[in-house]
Design a protein around this motif. Sequence first.
Motif, PDB file in Angstrom:
ATOM      1  N   ILE A  55       0.921  -1.139   0.065  1.00 55.89           N
ATOM      2  CA  ILE A  55       0.107  -0.042  -0.261  1.00 55.89           C
ATOM      3  C   ILE A  55       0.989   1.213   0.148  1.00 55.89           C
ATOM      4  CG2 ILE A  55      -1.519   1.252   1.229  1.00 55.89           C
ATOM      5  CD1 ILE A  55      -2.750  -1.504   2.330  1.00 55.89           C
ATOM      6  N   ASN A  56       0.622   2.242  -0.879  1.00 52.05           N
ATOM      7  CA  ASN A  56       1.545   3.226  -1.265  1.00 52.05           C
ATOM      8  C   ASN A  56       0.586   4.443  -1.085  1.00 52.05           C
ATOM      9  OD1 ASN A  56       4.063   1.812  -1.376  1.00 52.05           O
ATOM     10  ND2 ASN A  56       3.293   1.460  -3.764  1.00 52.05           N
ATOM     11  N   SER A  57       1.526   5.576  -0.985  1.00 54.75           N
ATOM     12  CA  SER A  57       0.710   6.870  -1.019  1.00 54.75           C
ATOM     13  C   SER A  57       1.642   8.123  -1.463  1.00 54.75           C
ATOM     14  CB  SER A  57       0.226   7.249   0.224  1.00 54.75           C
ATOM     15  OG  SER A  57      -0.480   8.752   0.326  1.00 54.75           O
ATOM     16  N   LYS A  58       1.287   9.166  -1.944  1.00 51.75           N
ATOM     17  CA  LYS A  58       2.370  10.162  -1.888  1.00 51.75           C
ATOM     18  C   LYS A  58       2.818  10.530  -0.847  1.00 51.75           C
ATOM     19  CE  LYS A  58      -0.239  12.316  -5.993  1.00 51.75           C
ATOM     20  NZ  LYS A  58      -1.034  13.774  -6.354  1.00 51.75           N
ATOM     21  N   ASP A  59       2.274  10.370   0.357  1.00 50.90           N
ATOM     22  CA  ASP A  59       2.973  10.598   1.674  1.00 50.90           C
ATOM     23  C   ASP A  59       3.222   9.307   2.289  1.00 50.90           C
ATOM     24  OD1 ASP A  59       3.533  11.317   4.239  1.00 50.90           O
ATOM     25  OD2 ASP A  59       2.219  12.601   4.592  1.00 50.90           O
ATOM     26  N   PRO A  60       4.627   8.800   2.225  1.00 52.39           N
ATOM     27  CA  PRO A  60       4.804   7.400   2.829  1.00 52.39           C
ATOM     28  C   PRO A  60       4.823   7.062   4.074  1.00 52.39           C
ATOM     29  CG  PRO A  60       6.557   8.454   1.484  1.00 52.39           C
ATOM     30  CD  PRO A  60       5.555   9.550   1.559  1.00 52.39           C
ATOM     31  N   GLU A  61       4.718   8.184   5.065  1.00 58.81           N
ATOM     32  CA  GLU A  61       4.272   8.048   6.415  1.00 58.81           C
ATOM     33  C   GLU A  61       2.883   7.620   6.552  1.00 58.81           C
ATOM     34  OE1 GLU A  61       5.527  11.586   8.514  1.00 58.81           O
ATOM     35  OE2 GLU A  61       7.477  11.421   8.268  1.00 58.81           O
ATOM     36  N   LEU A  62       1.977   8.208   6.046  1.00 56.69           N
ATOM     37  CA  LEU A  62       0.577   7.629   5.886  1.00 56.69           C
ATOM     38  C   LEU A  62       0.350   6.146   5.605  1.00 56.69           C
ATOM     39  CD1 LEU A  62      -1.276  10.760   4.448  1.00 56.69           C
ATOM     40  CD2 LEU A  62      -1.203  10.077   7.094  1.00 56.69           C
ATOM     41  N   ALA A  63       0.949   5.793   4.380  1.00 59.20           N
ATOM     42  CA  ALA A  63       0.918   4.574   4.059  1.00 59.20           C
ATOM     43  C   ALA A  63       1.790   3.499   4.789  1.00 59.20           C
ATOM     44  CB  ALA A  63       1.397   4.124   2.967  1.00 59.20           C
ATOM     45  N   ASP A 134      -5.287   9.161  -1.166  1.00 59.84           N
ATOM     46  CA  ASP A 134      -4.668   8.924  -2.254  1.00 59.84           C
ATOM     47  C   ASP A 134      -4.154   7.403  -2.471  1.00 59.84           C
ATOM     48  OD1 ASP A 134      -2.571   9.501  -0.821  1.00 59.84           O
ATOM     49  OD2 ASP A 134      -1.544  10.561  -2.569  1.00 59.84           O
ATOM     50  N   PRO A 135      -4.653   6.298  -1.806  1.00 62.46           N
ATOM     51  CA  PRO A 135      -4.039   5.015  -1.797  1.00 62.46           C
ATOM     52  C   PRO A 135      -3.672   4.430  -3.147  1.00 62.46           C
ATOM     53  CG  PRO A 135      -6.332   4.954  -1.079  1.00 62.46           C
ATOM     54  CD  PRO A 135      -5.983   6.162  -1.378  1.00 62.46           C
ATOM     55  N   ILE A 136      -2.552   3.717  -3.130  1.00 63.92           N
ATOM     56  CA  ILE A 136      -2.136   2.726  -4.358  1.00 63.92           C
ATOM     57  C   ILE A 136      -1.990   1.628  -3.851  1.00 63.92           C
ATOM     58  CG2 ILE A 136      -1.099   2.454  -6.402  1.00 63.92           C
ATOM     59  CD1 ILE A 136      -0.172   5.659  -6.289  1.00 63.92           C
ATOM     60  N   VAL A 137      -2.678   0.531  -4.216  1.00 65.43           N
ATOM     61  CA  VAL A 137      -2.362  -0.722  -3.594  1.00 65.43           C
ATOM     62  C   VAL A 137      -2.010  -1.567  -4.867  1.00 65.43           C
ATOM     63  CG1 VAL A 137      -3.574  -2.778  -2.478  1.00 65.43           C
ATOM     64  CG2 VAL A 137      -4.605  -0.458  -1.826  1.00 65.43           C
ATOM     65  N   ILE A 138      -0.999  -2.585  -4.534  1.00 64.78           N
ATOM     66  CA  ILE A 138      -0.341  -3.469  -5.397  1.00 64.78           C
ATOM     67  C   ILE A 138      -0.514  -4.877  -4.913  1.00 64.78           C
ATOM     68  CG2 ILE A 138       1.621  -4.126  -6.945  1.00 64.78           C
ATOM     69  CD1 ILE A 138       2.551  -1.472  -6.463  1.00 64.78           C
ATOM     70  N   ILE A 139      -1.190  -5.655  -5.405  1.00 64.21           N
ATOM     71  CA  ILE A 139      -1.326  -7.108  -5.178  1.00 64.21           C
ATOM     72  C   ILE A 139      -0.599  -8.114  -5.911  1.00 64.21           C
ATOM     73  CG2 ILE A 139      -3.082  -9.173  -4.583  1.00 64.21           C
ATOM     74  CD1 ILE A 139      -3.544  -6.570  -2.763  1.00 64.21           C
TER      75      ILE A 139
END
Length: 262
Positions: A55-63, A134-139
């Motif tokens: 799980i990624n985001s523009k703000d790494p600390e949030l992800a 703005d989550p980006i999820v990679i499975i």
Amino acid sequence: MKHLGIFILGALLLASCATNKRAAYIQQVQTDIPTDIEQDYQIRIKPLDRLTVTINSKDPELAAPFNAASSYNSLNGLSSYSSSSNGNLQILTVDKEGKIQLPIIGEIDCDGLTRNELAKKIENTIRENGMVHDPIVIIQFADVKFSVLGEVARPGQFSITKDRISLFDALAMAGDLTIYGQRENVALIREENGMRTVHYFDLKKPDILASPYFYLQQDDVVYVTPNKYKAQAGEINQNRSFYISLVSVAVSVATLLVTITR
């Protein structure tokens, strides 16, 4: 003499045509006619599959809190946090009910979903709960495999590296059939929903392209049956070994008898 040469040439051509018919795949198919594929046949998540979830985001600390590594470390005996180029890596096993447990998010039902469908579901859950905007999820599948056995050049177990893989893809990865493989008798063994199914293909018939078994699922087993020539060769080799052993024993006994009579 001239007629004899023509006769021999014709016989050779007929034999060549017969050999091609025995060896060629998908014979007598209508060409250049588009055919609808009724389903997408993508690999879908099943119980006991293992998935990597990033799980990624523009703000790494949030992800970061969503990417706990405890699952990965417990499976692999690692004491340090593992990471990849696209973020921290965690491997989760789908339970028997088709669910996974994610940090912060909790339980997610993923049975029957594709990788992309599960990623969208997790993204929507995070966004709707106001966790990350703005989550980006990679499975990814961690270790999805299938097996190819029997009369192929390289039998073994192979990893599925894309969302859809066909029977021909599987045979190509195994180096194709040997000359001893029965093209009209290729078996696919599949287990799903607690049931085991065995389906047979005739690679020479074009209707295999419409079969629901043409596209593989995780843990499928493809078996290419040996033809009668391979069976005969095996029997000959077995008999040869037996007779060689028998002769060896006879020679040993004869040598012993000669030694004793002296």
